[in-house]
Write a protein that holds these residues in place. Structure first.
Motif, PDB file in Angstrom:
ATOM      1  N   TYR A 553       0.787  -1.219   0.000  1.00  0.00           N
ATOM      2  CA  TYR A 553       0.000   0.000   0.000  1.00  0.00           C
ATOM      3  C   TYR A 553       0.825   1.277   0.000  1.00  0.00           C
ATOM      4  CZ  TYR A 553      -3.977  -3.008   1.251  1.00  0.00           C
ATOM      5  OH  TYR A 553      -4.945  -3.964   1.260  1.00  0.00           O
ATOM      6  N   ASP A 554       1.827   1.356   0.858  1.00  0.00           N
ATOM      7  CA  ASP A 554       2.570   2.603   1.039  1.00  0.00           C
ATOM      8  C   ASP A 554       3.990   2.529   0.499  1.00  0.00           C
ATOM      9  OD1 ASP A 554       0.933   2.462   4.129  1.00  0.00           O
ATOM     10  OD2 ASP A 554       0.422   3.910   2.546  1.00  0.00           O
ATOM     11  N   HIS A 597      -5.058  -3.489  -6.667  1.00  0.00           N
ATOM     12  CA  HIS A 597      -4.973  -2.323  -5.789  1.00  0.00           C
ATOM     13  C   HIS A 597      -4.606  -1.102  -6.616  1.00  0.00           C
ATOM     14  CE1 HIS A 597      -2.354   0.498  -3.423  1.00  0.00           C
ATOM     15  NE2 HIS A 597      -3.476   0.542  -2.732  1.00  0.00           N
ATOM     16  N   ARG A 599      -4.178   3.320  -6.266  1.00  0.00           N
ATOM     17  CA  ARG A 599      -4.093   4.495  -5.397  1.00  0.00           C
ATOM     18  C   ARG A 599      -4.477   5.726  -6.217  1.00  0.00           C
ATOM     19  NH1 ARG A 599      -1.022   6.495  -0.940  1.00  0.00           N
ATOM     20  NH2 ARG A 599      -1.266   4.428  -0.029  1.00  0.00           N
ATOM     21  N   SER A 602      -4.863  10.183  -2.079  1.00  0.00           N
ATOM     22  CA  SER A 602      -4.380   9.582  -0.843  1.00  0.00           C
ATOM     23  C   SER A 602      -5.182   8.352  -0.440  1.00  0.00           C
ATOM     24  CB  SER A 602      -4.445  10.610   0.296  1.00  0.00           C
ATOM     25  OG  SER A 602      -5.788  11.038   0.491  1.00  0.00           O
ATOM     26  N   LYS A 603      -6.072   7.890  -1.328  1.00  0.00           N
ATOM     27  CA  LYS A 603      -6.961   6.792  -0.976  1.00  0.00           C
ATOM     28  C   LYS A 603      -6.602   5.519  -1.736  1.00  0.00           C
ATOM     29  CE  LYS A 603     -10.899   9.731   0.252  1.00  0.00           C
ATOM     30  NZ  LYS A 603     -12.321  10.043  -0.014  1.00  0.00           N
ATOM     31  N   ASP A 604      -6.812   4.389  -1.050  1.00  0.00           N
ATOM     32  CA  ASP A 604      -6.557   3.073  -1.635  1.00  0.00           C
ATOM     33  C   ASP A 604      -7.873   2.441  -2.050  1.00  0.00           C
ATOM     34  OD1 ASP A 604      -3.606   2.675  -1.086  1.00  0.00           O
ATOM     35  OD2 ASP A 604      -4.324   3.141   0.937  1.00  0.00           O
ATOM     36  N   TYR A 605      -7.803   1.697  -3.161  1.00  0.00           N
ATOM     37  CA  TYR A 605      -8.993   1.014  -3.668  1.00  0.00           C
ATOM     38  C   TYR A 605      -8.605  -0.405  -4.064  1.00  0.00           C
ATOM     39  CZ  TYR A 605     -10.558   5.866  -4.199  1.00  0.00           C
ATOM     40  OH  TYR A 605     -10.878   7.186  -3.985  1.00  0.00           O
ATOM     41  N   ASN A 618     -12.064  -0.729   0.500  1.00  0.00           N
ATOM     42  CA  ASN A 618     -10.934  -0.059   1.141  1.00  0.00           C
ATOM     43  C   ASN A 618      -9.971  -1.122   1.673  1.00  0.00           C
ATOM     44  OD1 ASN A 618     -12.075  -1.085   3.476  1.00  0.00           O
ATOM     45  ND2 ASN A 618     -12.920   0.875   4.160  1.00  0.00           N
ATOM     46  N   ARG A 619      -8.955  -0.690   2.408  1.00  0.00           N
ATOM     47  CA  ARG A 619      -7.943  -1.630   2.910  1.00  0.00           C
ATOM     48  C   ARG A 619      -8.542  -2.686   3.840  1.00  0.00           C
ATOM     49  NH1 ARG A 619      -2.349   1.367   4.733  1.00  0.00           N
ATOM     50  NH2 ARG A 619      -2.033   2.709   2.900  1.00  0.00           N
TER      51      ARG A 619
END
Length: 778
Positions: A553-554, A597, A599, A602-605, A618-619
């Motif tokens: 994710y990050d 996944h 991005r 600033s949001k994850d999908y 979401n996560r």
């Protein structure tokens, strides 16, 4: 090799501290004094490949020694210590070091004395003992009995300069004849090099060191290395050359006279205005080349007034000191007779035969010199700009030096850069291939597997040298890793076919990459050597129905592995533990695409399709966006295109859902059964013989085409598709233009990659059911 200044610091530190206390035992402390060669192996499988690569260099032909390590589960650097009578293996000891595998037919037991153990492996007995948590093993029991601490501070300091990131390191002790270093003299106490291998190339760098004041490299003491300007006069087809360089010939000549014990006046006076001298071999004879600092002074010293002839405007003169180089520059340079010479610009060239000089002049005037040679340029990046001593050999010169076949190595150079009381070593041994014409596509190599290929070839990154390699699976469910030069590095038996693509993760966050993927009932993580990592493979009773999804994710290497089982999603971490924070409720229909996944901002999908619904989570596995309306999905994947979640419906229409759940549908003009792929800004679609790239439509010959693939490499977009009927691979650019010399022969979809990290891309496809074919795009 780490910065060589570290060597100087280490010497002073260890000498100042060694008398104060006794340090813990390290591997260099127990290396037998009788060892004439010490090989530190950092990457065992890769070093095995190097050793078995038909290299003509005997120093790395250690297949028999490496094969006897199969009983050891090596996870730390392995030191192989070779002496005239035996060899020893040293590494850090762990409980898992001795492989417990019934297929190896090995039995371990303790001997009756001296705490020596033995393991019988393939009818050979490996004896070993543990010395302060270090493993010392040998197939010669006497070597193990004699194993003890030897305080060799110089060897320890040298080994500390080696770099674990390299393939391995080699220490040579008092070895005058060294084929790897292209030398048969120079009485060094130690030569130590870090070694690496690329396709068709061996590179290394290190140190040569001796405590003997008569060490020949000390002839360059108090001189400065020089740029290789003589390459501008030496012909490109030179078989071999030896070159010395200095900023002050007077200092060099005094050093050499002291070492040789010869009078200073034995060295010709006219060399006093030189800073480079080279002896080289041409097809017409040997010659000496000199780079003059002061051209007028050297002309006066040589007495060039006695003219033999003029050739192409260059004067060839008689040289009245034909024996000037018999022994005066030994052991670096020696030639019996130099009766003639010429001067061109700042270069003086002397030879016995005028035809040799004519050959050199012609090559210079035609710009066919070593400095303009693509072959020499190909190895130049691995060399220092300035050096004190240099040896070069092409294939023929190497053959004469080795007195045996050179196996295609035709661009080979070793240079020494003097620094205080030791010299840096840089070396390249290369099988140079002449670059093909611009825009040409040539077959680079083929690799044939024993069984038919099941899962198409794809590329993965080699973290050691930033090249790329090929993974492929056959119908027997064997997984293969193939080098960028076409060599099979290993094969591993899997339980079933791989679902989807193989991904890579850095599970230990140390820069080393592992392969990760799923089969029907397993999730595998495999390291570079083909071994399972940690708690993997994970086993599942219920079938895995989509390719394994790997999320970071990050971009902090906190990986999540998402397993799809029909209607269910299971999230795991790299310790094979369920992630409790992910709580997706079972879907109402089978999940029909691989979860991906994305991005946005600033949001994850997390996005996938099930039934006629596009799920956007979401996560935590909770619904983040509710998409409006139903979608009759076509079976294509979900992509992020124009910051919208994008796919095709069964009519071939483009369906996009934005971050507010709004759905839009528009025609691509191709109809049903369209195959497509996108990047964030580029869409490519194919229906029958119509290929759409952005807004351009290309009419292909009628055939059976594979789904288009997009590759973004070297700041350019490429699109590939293969006609399975005509067995032709097409490659287009982003403007829908077919690349020159395409289509080419291929029987499967193609993958593009820069395999060897050099200029030009490689195209990977198949030429039949068992054969991988790689083309070079120049």
């Amino acid at each position: 090799m780490k910065k060589h200044s570290l060597y100087i610091i280490l010497v002073s530190v260890f000498f100042s501290c060694s008398g104060r206390y006794k340090s813990e035992t390290t591997i260099p402390d127990i290396i037998p004094k009788s060892s004439h060669t010490i090989i530190k192996v950092n990457a065992l499988n890769d070093f095995k490949t190097l050793s078995s690569s038909n290299s003509p260099f005997e120093e790395i032909q250690i297949d028999s020694l490496l094969n006897k390590t199969n009983v050891l589960n090596i996870s730390n650097p392995l030191y192989i210590c070779i002496s005239d009578s035996s060899s020893a293996y040293i590494t850090k000891y762990s409980e898992s070091l001795i492989t417990k595998d019934s297929t190896l037919n090995n039995i371990t037991q303790r001997s009756t004395k001296d705490d020596i153990y033995n393991t019988i492996y393939n009818k050979d007995t490996l004896y070993y003992r543990i010395i302060d948590s270090l493993f010392f093993g040998s197939y010669n029991v006497k070597s193990v009995e004699k194993a003890k601490r030897n305080d060799n501070l110089e060897l320890k300091n040298l080994l500390l300069t080696t770099d674990d990131k390299n393939l391995g390191s080699i220490v040579f002790k008092k070895k005058k004849k060294n084929t790897l270093l292209l030398k048969d003299s120079l009485s060094s106490t130690y030569d130590i090099i870090d070694i690496n291998a690329e396709p068709n190339t061996i590179t290394y760098n290190g140190i040569t060191k001796s405590s003997d004041s008569l060490f020949y490299i000390n002839a360059f003491k108090n001189t400065t290395p020089q740029e290789f300007k003589l390459s501008e006069i030496i012909p490109a087809n030179t078989k071999a050359l030896t070159r010395i360089a200095f900023d002050d010939f007077t200092v060099f000549s005094e050093n050499l006279s002291n070492i040789n014990g010869s009078p200073k006046d034995s060295i010709p006076d006219f060399l006093s205005s030189s800073n480079e001298i080279a002896l080289f071999n041409t097809k017409t004879g040997n010659a000496i080349a000199i780079n003059a600092i002061d051209e007028s002074l050297i002309k006066e010293s040589l007495n060039t007034n006695s003219i033999k002839e003029t050739y192409k405007g260059v004067t060839i003169f008689n040289f009245y000191s034909p024996n000037a180089f018999n022994n005066s520059l030994a052991p670096f340079i020696s030639i019996k007779n130099t009766a003639f010479g010429f001067i061109y610009e700042s270069f003086v060239v002397l030879a016995y035969n005028p035809k040799t000089l004519q050959h050199i002049i012609s090559n210079k005037l035609n710009n066919q010199t070593l400095s303009s040679s693509e072959k020499y340029k190909s190895i130049g990046n691995s060399l220092a700009n300035e050096s004190s001593y240099l040896i070069y050999k092409d294939g023929e010169g190497l053959y004469e030096f080795l007195d045996r076949g050179a196996k295609g190595y035709n661009a080979n150079v070793v240079q020494y850069v003097y620094d205080i009381d030791f010299a840096h070593i840089n070396g390249v041994l290369s099988k140079y291939k002449k670059r093909a014409a611009s825009n040409s596509v040539t077959e680079d190599f083929t690799t044939k597997l024993p069984s038919e290929i099941l899962i198409k070839p794809q590329t993965v990154k080699n973290h050691r040298n930033n090249t790329h390699e090929i993974v492929v699976q056959d119908v027997s469910n064997n997984l293969y890793l193939i080098s960028s030069g076409g060599r099979i590095l290993w094969k591993k038996q899997l339980n079933a076919p791989i679902i989807g693509r193989v991904e890579q993760i850095d599970i230990y966050k140390n820069g080393r990459l592992q392969l990760v993927f799923a089969t029907q009932n397993r999730v595998y993580v495999i390291d570079r050597n083909g071994k399972d990592v940690g708690p993997f493979p994970m086993k599942f009773n219920d079938a895995i129905t989509q390719p394994l999804s790997v999320f970071d994710y990050d971009n902090r290497k906190n990986y999540r592995l998402l397993v799809t089982q029909d209607k269910s999603l299971l999230m795991y971490d790299v310790n094979a533990k369920r992630v409790n924070g992910f709580k997706y409720k079972k879907a109402s229909n089978s999940i029909s695409t691989q979860p991906k996944h994305f991005r946005i901002g600033s949001k994850d999908y997390i996005v996938f399709s099930q039934g006629q619904k596009l799920e956007i989570l979401n996560r935590q596995g909770q619904e983040r966006i509710k998409a409006n309306g139903e979608i009759n999905f076509s079976g294509n994947s979900i992509f992020l295109y124009q910051n919208k979640f994008t796919s095709l419906n069964k009519k071939g229409q483009l369906v996009q859902v934005d971050t507010k759940g709004h759905t839009t549908i528009k025609s691509l003009g191709l109809g049903s059964n369209t195959k497509f792929e996108t990047t964030s800004k580029t869409l490519v679609a194919l229906k029958e013989n119509k290929l759409k790239i952005k807004s351009q439509v290309v009419d292909l010959d009628f055939g059976d085409y594979t789904a288009p693939k997009i590759f973004y490499l070297q700041d350019k977009i490429y699109i590939t598709t293969t006609d399975l009927q005509s067995k032709k691979v097409y490659t287009f650019d982003s403007q829908a233009k077919l690349l020159p010399n395409f289509p080419i022969f291929g029987t499967t979809s193609a993958e593009l990659q820069n395999l060897d990290n050099k200029r030009g891309l490689e195209l990977i496809t198949q030429s039949d059911e068992k054969t991988i074919t790689v083309y070079k795009m120049n």
